[in-house]
Design a protein around this motif. Structure first.
Motif, PDB file in Angstrom:
ATOM      1  N   ARG A 379       0.806  -1.225   0.000  1.00  0.00           N
ATOM      2  CA  ARG A 379       0.000   0.000   0.000  1.00  0.00           C
ATOM      3  C   ARG A 379       0.840   1.277   0.000  1.00  0.00           C
ATOM      4  O   ARG A 379       0.302   2.378   0.007  1.00  0.00           O
ATOM      5  N   ILE A 380       2.157   1.150  -0.047  1.00  0.00           N
ATOM      6  CA  ILE A 380       3.020   2.330  -0.060  1.00  0.00           C
ATOM      7  C   ILE A 380       3.440   2.636  -1.502  1.00  0.00           C
ATOM      8  O   ILE A 380       3.960   1.756  -2.192  1.00  0.00           O
ATOM      9  N   LEU A 399       3.597  11.982  -1.142  1.00  0.00           N
ATOM     10  CA  LEU A 399       3.228  10.631  -0.714  1.00  0.00           C
ATOM     11  C   LEU A 399       4.357   9.649  -0.992  1.00  0.00           C
ATOM     12  O   LEU A 399       4.640   8.759  -0.180  1.00  0.00           O
ATOM     13  N   LYS A 402       7.573  10.520   1.294  1.00  0.00           N
ATOM     14  CA  LYS A 402       7.420  10.187   2.709  1.00  0.00           C
ATOM     15  C   LYS A 402       6.980   8.742   2.938  1.00  0.00           C
ATOM     16  O   LYS A 402       6.885   8.302   4.090  1.00  0.00           O
ATOM     17  N   ILE A 404       3.994   7.335   2.380  1.00  0.00           N
ATOM     18  CA  ILE A 404       2.684   7.320   3.051  1.00  0.00           C
ATOM     19  C   ILE A 404       1.781   6.278   2.389  1.00  0.00           C
ATOM     20  O   ILE A 404       1.576   6.313   1.174  1.00  0.00           O
ATOM     21  N   PRO A 405       1.227   5.339   3.133  1.00  0.00           N
ATOM     22  CA  PRO A 405       0.345   4.328   2.543  1.00  0.00           C
ATOM     23  C   PRO A 405      -0.939   4.951   1.998  1.00  0.00           C
ATOM     24  O   PRO A 405      -1.421   5.959   2.524  1.00  0.00           O
ATOM     25  N   THR A 425      -5.108  11.608   2.283  1.00  0.00           N
ATOM     26  CA  THR A 425      -4.208  10.501   2.571  1.00  0.00           C
ATOM     27  C   THR A 425      -3.148  10.910   3.583  1.00  0.00           C
ATOM     28  O   THR A 425      -2.830  10.175   4.514  1.00  0.00           O
ATOM     29  N   THR A 426      -2.601  12.116   3.409  1.00  0.00           N
ATOM     30  CA  THR A 426      -1.599  12.613   4.341  1.00  0.00           C
ATOM     31  C   THR A 426      -2.182  12.826   5.728  1.00  0.00           C
ATOM     32  O   THR A 426      -1.573  12.459   6.749  1.00  0.00           O
ATOM     33  N   ALA A 429      -2.673   9.588   7.513  1.00  0.00           N
ATOM     34  CA  ALA A 429      -1.413   9.006   7.994  1.00  0.00           C
ATOM     35  C   ALA A 429      -0.945   9.680   9.267  1.00  0.00           C
ATOM     36  O   ALA A 429      -0.399   9.037  10.169  1.00  0.00           O
TER      37      ALA A 429
END
Length: 430
Positions: A379-380, A399, A402, A404-405, A425-426, A429
């Motif tokens: 998922r990353i 994303l 970093k 982020i998944p 998304t961010t 996370a």
């Protein structure tokens, strides 16, 4: 400008993208000493990406329009520019560079920014009027003056350069064939889903692709004879006749100076080994750009990246290290290409085990297709590709940087703008 280093000399061997970035970075970061640049070409440093595009397609385009810095920059910045000169060896014990003409240049620090040269095939001699390689501005000018709307062009190589040339020459009206030994285009650099899409778009534009094919025999005729200048017999049974043959099978890093000087060179990539600050195995000698190889922090493997961005980033990092500054981390790898009326941008690199998520319709026949592919693992996001969607790619960059998944299903929802997707998304996370 600080005067504490005004007695120092920094020598830059090479005069391409990395060298041009290095000289500008040196002055902007306060280096007040002597900067000496030795380049083998007659031209000022110029951008290479347009050679396969604007330089060929625009009848008024010339080398001066590609200069990275204007001519007066070098005078204003007090750069000692030595063109059409070649460094043959670096003497690390004496901090001295030896030139082909016998000159000796001393330095306090040296940056090897020697770039690379087009990989050549012995059956297709460099300099033949009907055989073309594309690495320098002079190569592009030769090809430009050779082409016309009725030209029959065969390109060996279905990588980025080969396909850019296919797009440009086809746009000029030429009849174009591309021979690629692999079963797909961009086999090493792009996901299979995109390779298939690009092949469809190229064929729709009128380019004939010979995938998984190799040349069995080649025949070159002298200028003025009745037969075609170039005749190729392929292992798929096809026989191609061409007015011009372009070989676009990659780049060979220029490491002759490094090898003669005893610097460590990677046997796998062919590049000069550097650490994460651009240092080579010889004290006070750095390297940057297409000639340099560093270790991938994630995989531990040696990697050599051929890109405009990488040349700039490695030059910046090396210069800051020379000046005793702590370089900021290099930007996430980014690459772009323009072909078949599409701007294609990529972040990261494709690796084994990625699952690709699509956003937008991959219509090879659309006038202006627009879509994104995101390569994820656990998922990353590790890799992203955008066609005519540069703004969306910029929104996704954090994303990837970093790690982020993401929610793959939400990414594919075209009703949710990419910027909003990235923000949500961010936030999730955090």
């Amino acid at each position: 400008m600080s005067q504490e280093n005004h007695d120092q000399t920094i020598l830059i061997v090479g005069n391409g993208q990395a060298a041009a970035t290095a000289v500008q970075t040196l002055r902007s970061h306060g280096f007040a000493g002597c900067i000496r640049v030795v380049g083998s070409e007659a031209h000022l440093a110029y951008e290479r990406p347009p050679l396969s595009k604007t330089m060929l397609s625009d009848p008024d385009a010339g080398v001066s329009g590609l200069h990275i810095h204007p001519a007066d920059f070098y005078q204003d910045a007090m750069i000692d520019l030595m063109l059409q000169k070649t460094v043959t060896r670096i003497d690390g014990e004496r901090n001295m560079a030896l030139l082909e003409d016998g000159q000796q240049l001393s330095y306090d620090y040296c940056l090897l920014a020697t770039g690379g040269q087009a990989r050549q095939l012995p059956d297709y001699p460099y300099g033949d009027p009907h055989i073309h390689y594309l690495r320098t501005a002079d190569d592009a000018l030769k090809l430009k003056h050779s082409l016309n709307a009725s030209s029959r062009v065969v390109i060996i190589g279905g990588g980025f350069l080969g396909m850019e040339l296919a797009s440009t020459t086809q746009m000029l009206g030429a009849n174009v064939d591309v021979i690629e030994a692999a079963d797909s285009l961009l086999a090493r650099n792009a996901p299979g889903l995109f390779s298939e899409w690009l092949a469809q778009r190229a064929r729709r534009a009128g380019v004939t692709l010979h995938l998984g094919a190799k040349v069995l025999a080649a025949k070159l005729q002298k200028t003025g004879q009745a037969d075609a200048p170039v005749t190729l017999s392929l292992d798929n049974g096809r026989r191609l006749e061409a007015d011009h043959l372009i070989v676009a099978i990659g780049l060979v890093p220029n490491t002759e100076v490094a090898l003669r000087s005893g610097l460590a060179v990677c046997a796998h990539t062919g590049g000069i080994k550097i650490d994460h600050h651009g240092r080579t195995s010889m004290p006070n000698v750095f390297a940057a750009g297409d000639c340099a190889t560093r270790i991938n922090a994630e995989t531990g493997e040696f990697m050599r990246i051929e890109s405009w961005q990488n040349a700039n980033e490695q030059a910046r990092v090396a210069v800051q290290a020379m000046l005793g500054q702590t370089p900021a981390a290099a930007s996430f790898p980014w690459f772009w290409t323009d072909q078949f009326d599409c701007n294609i941008q990529m972040l990261g690199a494709t690796t084994a085990g990625l699952q690709f998520v699509q956003r937008g319709e991959m219509d090879a026949g659309a006038a202006v297709p627009k879509f994104l592919l995101l390569g994820i693992k656990d998922r990353i996001p590790r890799y992203a590709l955008a066609v005519n969607a540069g703004a969306d790619l910029r929104a996704l960059r954090p994303l990837l940087e970093k790690g982020i998944p993401i929610d793959p299903q939400a990414f594919g929802d075209v009703d949710l703008p990419v910027k909003q997707f990235a923000k949500k998304t961010t936030a999730a996370a955090i």
